[in-house]
Design an enzyme around this catalytic site. Structure first.
Site, PDB file in Angstrom:
ATOM      1  N   LYS A  13       0.835  -1.209   0.000  1.00  0.00           N
ATOM      2  CA  LYS A  13       0.000   0.000   0.000  1.00  0.00           C
ATOM      3  C   LYS A  13       0.865   1.252   0.000  1.00  0.00           C
ATOM      4  CE  LYS A  13      -1.945  -1.062   3.930  1.00  0.00           C
ATOM      5  NZ  LYS A  13      -1.283  -2.352   4.197  1.00  0.00           N
ATOM      6  N   ARG A  88      -9.556   1.342   8.347  1.00  0.00           N
ATOM      7  CA  ARG A  88      -9.136  -0.022   8.651  1.00  0.00           C
ATOM      8  C   ARG A  88     -10.210  -0.808   9.355  1.00  0.00           C
ATOM      9  NH1 ARG A  88      -3.396   0.765   8.829  1.00  0.00           N
ATOM     10  NH2 ARG A  88      -2.299  -1.211   8.961  1.00  0.00           N
ATOM     11  N   ARG A 127      11.853  -6.058   4.537  1.00  0.00           N
ATOM     12  CA  ARG A 127      11.606  -4.613   4.476  1.00  0.00           C
ATOM     13  C   ARG A 127      12.549  -3.875   5.423  1.00  0.00           C
ATOM     14  NH1 ARG A 127       5.846  -1.856   5.383  1.00  0.00           N
ATOM     15  NH2 ARG A 127       5.883  -3.032   7.334  1.00  0.00           N
ATOM     16  N   ARG A 171      -0.706  -9.284  12.986  1.00  0.00           N
ATOM     17  CA  ARG A 171      -1.274  -8.206  12.153  1.00  0.00           C
ATOM     18  C   ARG A 171      -2.136  -8.789  11.043  1.00  0.00           C
ATOM     19  NH1 ARG A 171       4.056  -5.301  10.588  1.00  0.00           N
ATOM     20  NH2 ARG A 171       2.792  -4.088   9.133  1.00  0.00           N
TER      21      ARG A 171
HETATM   22  P1  AP5 Z   1       4.901  -1.661   1.827  1.00  0.00           P
HETATM   23  O1  AP5 Z   1       4.561  -0.790   0.665  1.00  0.00           O
HETATM   24  O2  AP5 Z   1       5.716  -1.088   2.930  1.00  0.00           O
HETATM   25  O3  AP5 Z   1       3.560  -2.358   2.382  1.00  0.00           O
HETATM   26  P2  AP5 Z   1       2.329  -1.762   3.173  1.00  0.00           P
HETATM   27  O4  AP5 Z   1       1.094  -2.376   2.570  1.00  0.00           O
HETATM   28  O5  AP5 Z   1       2.375  -0.274   3.257  1.00  0.00           O
HETATM   29  O6  AP5 Z   1       2.606  -2.460   4.572  1.00  0.00           O
HETATM   30  P3  AP5 Z   1       2.609  -1.861   6.044  1.00  0.00           P
HETATM   31  O7  AP5 Z   1       3.317  -2.845   6.923  1.00  0.00           O
HETATM   32  O8  AP5 Z   1       3.074  -0.459   6.068  1.00  0.00           O
HETATM   33  O9  AP5 Z   1       1.107  -1.940   6.336  1.00  0.00           O
HETATM   34  P4  AP5 Z   1       0.406  -2.026   7.644  1.00  0.00           P
HETATM   35  O10 AP5 Z   1      -0.977  -1.897   7.167  1.00  0.00           O
HETATM   36  O11 AP5 Z   1       0.635  -3.220   8.469  1.00  0.00           O
HETATM   37  O12 AP5 Z   1       1.125  -0.911   8.531  1.00  0.00           O
HETATM   38  P5  AP5 Z   1       0.819   0.636   8.806  1.00  0.00           P
HETATM   39  O13 AP5 Z   1       2.080   1.371   8.801  1.00  0.00           O
HETATM   40  O14 AP5 Z   1      -0.300   1.097   7.928  1.00  0.00           O
HETATM   41  O15 AP5 Z   1       5.615  -2.987   1.252  1.00  0.00           O
HETATM   42  C1  AP5 Z   1       6.080  -3.993   2.128  1.00  0.00           C
HETATM   43  C2  AP5 Z   1       7.472  -4.489   1.671  1.00  0.00           C
HETATM   44  O16 AP5 Z   1       7.335  -5.173   0.429  1.00  0.00           O
HETATM   45  C3  AP5 Z   1       8.476  -3.343   1.396  1.00  0.00           C
HETATM   46  O17 AP5 Z   1       9.753  -3.773   1.791  1.00  0.00           O
HETATM   47  C4  AP5 Z   1       8.400  -3.124  -0.116  1.00  0.00           C
HETATM   48  O18 AP5 Z   1       9.609  -2.623  -0.641  1.00  0.00           O
HETATM   49  C5  AP5 Z   1       8.103  -4.539  -0.609  1.00  0.00           C
HETATM   50  N1  AP5 Z   1       7.246  -4.546  -1.794  1.00  0.00           N
HETATM   51  C6  AP5 Z   1       6.208  -3.711  -2.095  1.00  0.00           C
HETATM   52  N2  AP5 Z   1       5.617  -4.044  -3.266  1.00  0.00           N
HETATM   53  C7  AP5 Z   1       6.293  -5.165  -3.725  1.00  0.00           C
HETATM   54  C8  AP5 Z   1       6.149  -5.998  -4.863  1.00  0.00           C
HETATM   55  N3  AP5 Z   1       5.202  -5.789  -5.770  1.00  0.00           N
HETATM   56  N4  AP5 Z   1       7.006  -7.045  -4.981  1.00  0.00           N
HETATM   57  C9  AP5 Z   1       7.973  -7.278  -4.044  1.00  0.00           C
HETATM   58  N5  AP5 Z   1       8.164  -6.519  -2.930  1.00  0.00           N
HETATM   59  C10 AP5 Z   1       7.330  -5.477  -2.770  1.00  0.00           C
HETATM   60  O19 AP5 Z   1       0.269   0.548  10.276  1.00  0.00           O
HETATM   61  C11 AP5 Z   1       1.085   0.159  11.353  1.00  0.00           C
HETATM   62  C12 AP5 Z   1       0.265   0.076  12.619  1.00  0.00           C
HETATM   63  O20 AP5 Z   1      -0.294   1.374  12.924  1.00  0.00           O
HETATM   64  C13 AP5 Z   1      -0.935  -0.863  12.570  1.00  0.00           C
HETATM   65  O21 AP5 Z   1      -0.582  -2.187  12.854  1.00  0.00           O
HETATM   66  C14 AP5 Z   1      -1.841  -0.216  13.638  1.00  0.00           C
HETATM   67  O22 AP5 Z   1      -1.416  -0.570  14.919  1.00  0.00           O
HETATM   68  C15 AP5 Z   1      -1.592   1.258  13.463  1.00  0.00           C
HETATM   69  N6  AP5 Z   1      -2.549   1.907  12.539  1.00  0.00           N
HETATM   70  C16 AP5 Z   1      -2.252   2.540  11.367  1.00  0.00           C
HETATM   71  N7  AP5 Z   1      -3.384   3.010  10.786  1.00  0.00           N
HETATM   72  C17 AP5 Z   1      -4.410   2.663  11.613  1.00  0.00           C
HETATM   73  C18 AP5 Z   1      -5.815   2.847  11.555  1.00  0.00           C
HETATM   74  N8  AP5 Z   1      -6.410   3.465  10.520  1.00  0.00           N
HETATM   75  N9  AP5 Z   1      -6.563   2.356  12.557  1.00  0.00           N
HETATM   76  C19 AP5 Z   1      -6.006   1.719  13.613  1.00  0.00           C
HETATM   77  N10 AP5 Z   1      -4.683   1.502  13.726  1.00  0.00           N
HETATM   78  C20 AP5 Z   1      -3.891   1.968  12.737  1.00  0.00           C
HETATM   79 MG    MG Z   2       2.793   1.088   4.836  1.00  0.00          MG
END
Ligand code: AP5
Ligand code: MG
Length: 214
Positions: A13, A88, A127, A171
């Site tokens: 994402k 979410r 990552r 997660r």
């Molecule tokens: P990346 O693009 O970083 O993936 P992502 O979908 O953004 O994953 P996140 O871990 O950031 O998502 P998340 O939803 O768990 O965490 P968030 O920060 O939102 O890609 C992942 C890896 O793969 C990278 O190394 C990238 O280079 C690689 N990659 C990408 N595309 C690829 C491809 N096509 N092929 C190969 N490799 C690839 O949230 C963190 C925490 O915050 C949550 O757990 C929660 O506690 C809290 N939080 C955040 N928002 C909310 C909300 N709205 N409500 C409640 N809690 C929340």
């Molecule tokens: Mg992210």
């Protein structure tokens, strides 16, 4: 253009949202990044969010809804924005919908980036995130020019605490229980589109551009 990125943790994402923001000239709003910045700066919000994030749990809706609703009303959002990691939960989606309806607005696309669970743990362990600016890389799929040094700001790269395999599995469980129902929610609103997130990240982006237009 107002876009929501949906998908499991690690689906890509953030990677795709950043590219969308650059191409279409709209802000990238990541609630995860906002929380991580607050943790780094030691704010009250950061302290509260950290306890949930470290456990792989969602931060309570009331800590995130107002923050996003305020953010999308700022001047730089007038031509649209891409939401990454929000909504979410169904209550978050309802709250966003209601707030936008009051402004006479609505979301245009919810892009679901599809990646099976089996691929996710591997992806997350590779990552790396910059301690300085939060930019993310992958040791195999999106490496930096110099090992362990951020291309953007020169900061040090680390493995995020919540990217450890046991936390990633939690997660994923939380995602299936609380976030996946949003796919049906946005299907019912006729704005859901799906892309295959297992292919090369440039090809994922091409598929997104085909949907959004050049
Ligand atoms: P990346 O693009 O970083 O993936 P992502 O979908 O953004 O994953 P996140 O871990 O950031 O998502 P998340 O939803 O768990 O965490 P968030 O920060 O939102 O890609 C992942 C890896 O793969 C990278 O190394 C990238 O280079 C690689 N990659 C990408 N595309 C690829 C491809 N096509 N092929 C190969 N490799 C690839 O949230 C963190 C925490 O915050 C949550 O757990 C929660 O506690 C809290 N939080 C955040 N928002 C909310 C909300 N709205 N409500 C409640 N809690 C929340
Ligand atoms: Mg992210």
């Amino acid at each position: 253009m107002k876009i929501i990125m949906l998908g499991a943790p690690g689906a890509g994402k953030g990677t795709q949202a950043k590219k969308i923001a650059e191409k279409y000239g709209i802000p990238h709003i990541s609630t995860g990044d906002i929380f991580r910045a607050n943790i780094k700066n030691g704010t009250e919000l950061g302290k509260k969010a950290k306890t949930y994030m470290d456990e792989g749990l969602l931060v309570p809706d009331e800590l995130v809804v107002d923050l996003v609703v305020d953010r999308v009303q700022q001047e730089d959002c007038k031509n649209g924005y891409v939401l990454d990691g929000f909504p979410r939960t169904i209550p978050q989606a309802d709250a966003l919908d209601k707030a936008l309806a009051k402004l006479g607005e609505k979301m245009d696309y919810a892009i679901n980036v599809e990646v099976p669970d089996a691929n996710i743990v591997n992806r997350m362990s590779g990552r790396r995130a910059c301690v300085g600016c939060g930019a993310t890389y992958h040791i195999v799929h999106a490496p930096t020019k110099e090992e362990n040094i951020c291309d953007t700001c020169g900061g040090e790269l680390i493995l995020r605490d919540d990217d450890k395999p046991e936390t990633v599995l939690k997660r994923l469980r939380v995602y299936h229980e609380q976030t996946q129902p949003l796919i049906q929610y946005y299907t019912d609103k006729n704005i859901l589109v799906e892309v295959d997130g297992t292919v090369d990240l440039e090809d994922v982006f091409k598929a997104i551009v085909r949907i959004l237009g050049e």
